[in-house]
Design an enzyme around this catalytic site. Structure first.
Site, short mmCIF file in Angstrom:
data_model
loop_
_atom_site.label_atom_id
_atom_site.label_comp_id
_atom_site.label_asym_id
_atom_site.label_seq_id
_atom_site.Cartn_x
_atom_site.Cartn_y
_atom_site.Cartn_z
CB CYS A 24 -0.93 -0.03 1.22
SG CYS A 24 -1.79 1.52 1.54
CB CYS A 28 0.25 1.99 4.06
SG CYS A 28 -1.43 1.34 3.84
#
Length: 305
Positions: free
Chosen positions: A46, A49
């Site tokens: 991700c 993230c």
């Protein structure tokens, strides 16, 4: 300028840790009985993230133990992710007394992360400690309000040496340059802000202030424009120019009044210029300024008539 603003207290390792699904009950549900726990649900693949995680860790560490943080890899904790109905990442939940009390999805600028952590600390009955950066920024803000723009500029620059993503410091530098009359430098600073804070409220306000400052450079004399509007109330360009001139002379309330009158007379004039200019004025002021509150209320009543 050395502000000596390094945070004191526990080491980051004491306040931020990676946990597994098996640890969740002990490290989140049970641990949150005493201290609020922020849970960052992430995954190695991700991209956002990787942006959010370090920024959130930094803000949690600056809270000096008033809140703690754990990181949960959803690929390895699918049961917990399912129970909490996590549909996208990054997702962040704050727990206190074993229950979720706040949360958000997606990456946020540091100013919003600080506000989130402050809410979590308050939910846990604590107070986030003032750090040296905040105190320094308060001092710089006060200096700028008192007209000492050059001195305030030094403090904002020193804060950025400690925290290169401080939206408040970037915005302060922009406002200082506007006050000093160097609009080109103000724009350069604004354009040079890190992308992760480019949409922060402080920088949005600074952008609006810069736009109004540019307009002020070409504003006409208030008296002449006032006479034109009085002679022909339907001269929309003259009324718009009058609003700019009033704002350039420090009369935001008068400028808003003229723009509201223009919007009421012809809201579509010049591609909705009156409404656009109103929002620029509102954005440049503090959200709780009476001029903003009254102006937004009147504009809303006109829109929904």
């Amino acid at each position: 300028m050395d502000l000596n603003l390094q945070p004191q207290g526990g080491q980051p390792g004491d306040l931020v840790k990676d946990i597994t699904e098996a640890d969740f009950m002990a490290e989140v549900v049970e641990a949150s009985q005493e201290t609020p726990i922020i849970v960052d649900f992430w995954a190695p693949w991700c991209g956002p993230c990787k942006q959010l995680g370090p920024a959130l860790e930094k803000v949690v560490t600056e809270a000096k133990g008033a809140v703690k943080m754990v990181k949960v890899n959803v690929d390895q904790a699918q049961m917990i992710a399912s129970q909490l109905q996590i549909q996208s990442i990054p997702t962040v939940y704050a727990f206190y007394k074993g229950q979720p009390v706040d949360g958000f999805q997606g990456a946020l600028p540091e100013s919003e992360l600080k506000a989130f952590v402050a809410r979590v600390v308050e939910a846990g009955g604590g107070e986030a400690p003032e750090d040296g950066l905040s105190e320094a920024l308060d001092t710089a803000d006060e200096m700028l309000e008192q007209g000492a723009a050059a001195d305030a500029l030094e403090i904002y620059a020193a804060v950025l040496e400690e925290d290169a993503t401080s939206a408040r410091a970037f915005a302060g530098m922009v406002r200082c340059q506007i006050s000093l009359g160097d609009l080109e430098q103000a724009e350069a600073i604004l354009n040079g802000a890190p992308v992760e804070i480019s949409k922060a409220p402080e920088l949005e306000a600074a952008h609006a202030q810069l736009e109004l400052a540019k307009q002020a450079a070409g504003a006409g004399p208030v008296g002449e424009l006032q006479a034109q509007v009085e002679a022909n109330p339907d001269d929309h360009q003259a009324r718009f120019d009058l609003a700019q001139a009033l704002h350039a002379n420090g009369d935001a309330e008068g400028a808003v009044a003229q723009l509201l009158e223009l919007f009421q007379r012809d809201r579509e004039w010049n591609d909705g210029a009156a409404k656009t200019q109103l929002f620029t004025v509102f954005d440049a002021l503090k959200p709780n300024d009476p001029v903003v509150l009254n102006g937004r209320r009147k504009l809303s009543s006109m829109i929904f008539l």
